[in-house]
Motif scaffolding. Structure first.
Motif, PDB file in Angstrom:
ATOM      1  N   SER A   1      -7.428  -6.920   5.911  1.00 42.97           N
ATOM      2  CA  SER A   1      -8.142  -5.985   6.792  1.00 42.97           C
ATOM      3  C   SER A   1      -7.830  -4.523   6.494  1.00 42.97           C
ATOM      4  O   SER A   1      -8.308  -3.638   7.202  1.00 42.97           O
ATOM      5  CB  SER A   1      -7.788  -6.296   8.256  1.00 42.97           C
ATOM      6  N   ASN A   2      -6.991  -4.278   5.478  1.00 42.66           N
ATOM      7  CA  ASN A   2      -6.614  -2.912   5.094  1.00 42.66           C
ATOM      8  C   ASN A   2      -6.006  -2.153   6.276  1.00 42.66           C
ATOM      9  O   ASN A   2      -6.432  -1.066   6.632  1.00 42.66           O
ATOM     10  CB  ASN A   2      -7.838  -2.160   4.552  1.00 42.66           C
ATOM     11  N   ILE A   3      -4.976  -2.759   6.879  1.00 48.57           N
ATOM     12  CA  ILE A   3      -4.304  -2.162   8.039  1.00 48.57           C
ATOM     13  C   ILE A   3      -2.992  -1.532   7.584  1.00 48.57           C
ATOM     14  O   ILE A   3      -2.087  -2.217   7.102  1.00 48.57           O
ATOM     15  CB  ILE A   3      -4.021  -3.207   9.134  1.00 48.57           C
ATOM     16  N   GLY A   4      -2.879  -0.219   7.749  1.00 53.28           N
ATOM     17  CA  GLY A   4      -1.637   0.479   7.445  1.00 53.28           C
ATOM     18  C   GLY A   4      -0.940   0.926   8.718  1.00 53.28           C
ATOM     19  O   GLY A   4      -1.379   0.637   9.828  1.00 53.28           O
ATOM     20  N   LEU A   5       0.163   1.638   8.551  1.00 52.93           N
ATOM     21  CA  LEU A   5       0.944   2.131   9.690  1.00 52.93           C
ATOM     22  C   LEU A   5       1.251   3.610   9.490  1.00 52.93           C
ATOM     23  O   LEU A   5       1.446   4.076   8.362  1.00 52.93           O
ATOM     24  CB  LEU A   5       2.252   1.345   9.834  1.00 52.93           C
TER      25      LEU A   5
ATOM     26  N   SER B   1      -9.687   2.570  -2.426  1.00 52.79           N
ATOM     27  CA  SER B   1      -9.288   1.266  -2.981  1.00 52.79           C
ATOM     28  C   SER B   1      -9.245   0.172  -1.924  1.00 52.79           C
ATOM     29  O   SER B   1      -9.169  -1.009  -2.252  1.00 52.79           O
ATOM     30  CB  SER B   1      -7.906   1.376  -3.640  1.00 52.79           C
ATOM     31  N   ARG B   2      -9.268   0.578  -0.663  1.00 51.02           N
ATOM     32  CA  ARG B   2      -9.216  -0.361   0.475  1.00 51.02           C
ATOM     33  C   ARG B   2      -7.950  -1.230   0.425  1.00 51.02           C
ATOM     34  O   ARG B   2      -7.997  -2.431   0.661  1.00 51.02           O
ATOM     35  CB  ARG B   2     -10.476  -1.229   0.534  1.00 51.02           C
ATOM     36  N   ARG B   3      -6.847  -0.586   0.130  1.00 51.45           N
ATOM     37  CA  ARG B   3      -5.549  -1.254   0.169  1.00 51.45           C
ATOM     38  C   ARG B   3      -4.650  -0.518   1.157  1.00 51.45           C
ATOM     39  O   ARG B   3      -4.746   0.701   1.294  1.00 51.45           O
ATOM     40  CB  ARG B   3      -4.905  -1.288  -1.218  1.00 51.45           C
ATOM     41  N   PRO B   4      -3.759  -1.244   1.845  1.00 53.86           N
ATOM     42  CA  PRO B   4      -2.964  -0.629   2.919  1.00 53.86           C
ATOM     43  C   PRO B   4      -1.997   0.454   2.429  1.00 53.86           C
ATOM     44  O   PRO B   4      -1.499   0.406   1.306  1.00 53.86           O
ATOM     45  CB  PRO B   4      -2.186  -1.816   3.510  1.00 53.86           C
ATOM     46  N   ILE B   5      -1.742   1.395   3.311  1.00 54.24           N
ATOM     47  CA  ILE B   5      -0.758   2.440   3.065  1.00 54.24           C
ATOM     48  C   ILE B   5       0.064   2.625   4.345  1.00 54.24           C
ATOM     49  O   ILE B   5      -0.474   2.535   5.450  1.00 54.24           O
ATOM     50  CB  ILE B   5      -1.431   3.767   2.653  1.00 54.24           C
ATOM     51  N   ILE B   6       1.357   2.829   4.195  1.00 48.29           N
ATOM     52  CA  ILE B   6       2.237   3.126   5.325  1.00 48.29           C
ATOM     53  C   ILE B   6       2.834   4.511   5.093  1.00 48.29           C
ATOM     54  O   ILE B   6       3.316   4.806   3.996  1.00 48.29           O
ATOM     55  CB  ILE B   6       3.360   2.079   5.464  1.00 48.29           C
TER      56      ILE B   6
END
Length: 331
Positions: free
Chosen positions: A173-177, A266-271
């Protein structure tokens, strides 16, 4: 020198016997067909040179390992005998008389091969994880940021564990923090635990900060900078620690935007961790900051760190330890 009767003794076929005979001549105890280790005043023939059974324990331990293929075959045959499995099968020749006997694998050999492949895969996985950690955790102190080293004083650590447990859904879901709050409240330890836990699961993770990125970009040509920034998208999770500590020059803001925008597309998660207040992120001072913060807030769920300063507590413990050391007396 003979094998103990309680131990199973492999039996060779003719071809294996001939290979053993050649190896026997390389044994340090073999002279002119005799075994000097068994020589008690009278010559004693080398029993291994005349037997189809693997009798000599010295030969098994010191000489046979020189031929790994033969050693494996002999002990596979021994295992096949234990399980009563066949190593050959009879297949009739259809349309004419006779038959042929192709080799096959018994249950013991199959199990041994599966165990060997599983062991090799475990070893490859461990080496891969080691390489990922060396690339993803570029500061050695980050290796200690693990859930095992959590002292339980920060209740927010449950959220870090939950993120790791639900990583597949977060990635899909491409969920980051976005961790924001005062200095020393445990933000870096929080993301370090996530990084180490996911790396241990063979997930590609990079934990870095913008000062490091900007230093790497300095002196690069435009094409090289683009490739370097694009390389971050090879990681399933990108962690940027201490957003806001870098200098807000026009060049720096441009490169930070390129990194965040590349990750966004890129639709990849990032924190991201930062000492900035959430109100500062929602009300940026100019367009350059707005383009960055807007993308972060869209993809990252904010978590407030408003607890006590753990660095002050650690500093107090360090001072006490140092005091004990310098004041200690030796006998």
């Amino acid at each position: 020198m003979k094998n103990n009767k309680s131990e199973p003794i492999p039996v060779m076929d003719y071809r294996q016997y001939r290979r053993v005979r050649r190896l026997v001549h390389e044994c340090c105890n073999y002279i002119d067909g005799n075994c000097i280790a068994l020589d008690d005043g009278e010559e004693c023939v080398c029993v291994q040179s005349i037997s189809y059974s693997l009798l000599c324990r010295w030969f098994r331990a010191a000489v046979l390992p020189q031929d790994k293929e033969l050693e494996t075959a002999l002990f596979h045959r021994l295992n096949a005998k234990k399980c009563a499995g066949q190593r050959q099968t009879v297949v009739p020749c259809f349309g004419k008389s006779g038959y042929f006997m192709p080799r096959c694998i018994c249950q013991c050999q199959q199990e041994a091969e599966e165990q060997r492949k599983a062991a090799e895969e475990r070893q490859r996985r461990m080496e891969r994880i080691k390489r990922r950690k060396a690339q993803g955790l570029q500061d050695r102190y980050l290796y200690d940021y693990t859930f095992a080293n959590d002292n339980g004083k920060n209740p927010l650590m449950d959220k870090a564990r939950a993120y790791v447990e639900n990583w597949k859904e977060a990635y899909k879901s491409n969920i980051g923090l976005l961790l924001f709050g005062d200095v020393g409240t445990g933000k870096s330890f929080f993301v370090g635990c996530i990084a180490n836990a996911l790396l241990d699961q063979d997930v590609p993770v990079l934990m870095t900060n913008f000062p490091t990125i900007l230093n790497r970009l300095t002196g690069m040509f435009s094409e090289d900078r683009s490739e370097f920034i694009a390389s971050f998208d090879e990681y399933d999770l990108l962690i940027i620690d201490d957003l806001g500590v870098e200098r807000s020059t026009e060049y720096a803001m441009e490169q930070i935007f390129f990194v965040i925008d590349s990750r966004y597309r890129s639709r990849r998660p990032i924190i991201i961790t930062t000492n900035l207040k959430l109100s500062e992120l929602k009300n940026p001072p100019d367009l350059a900051h707005a383009r960055i913060y807007d993308r972060i807030l869209e993809r990252c769920a904010p978590i407030l760190f408003d607890g006590k300063n753990f660095r002050e507590e650690n500093a107090g413990a360090t001072r006490q330890t140092a005091k004990d050391i310098v004041n200690s007396k030796h006998d």
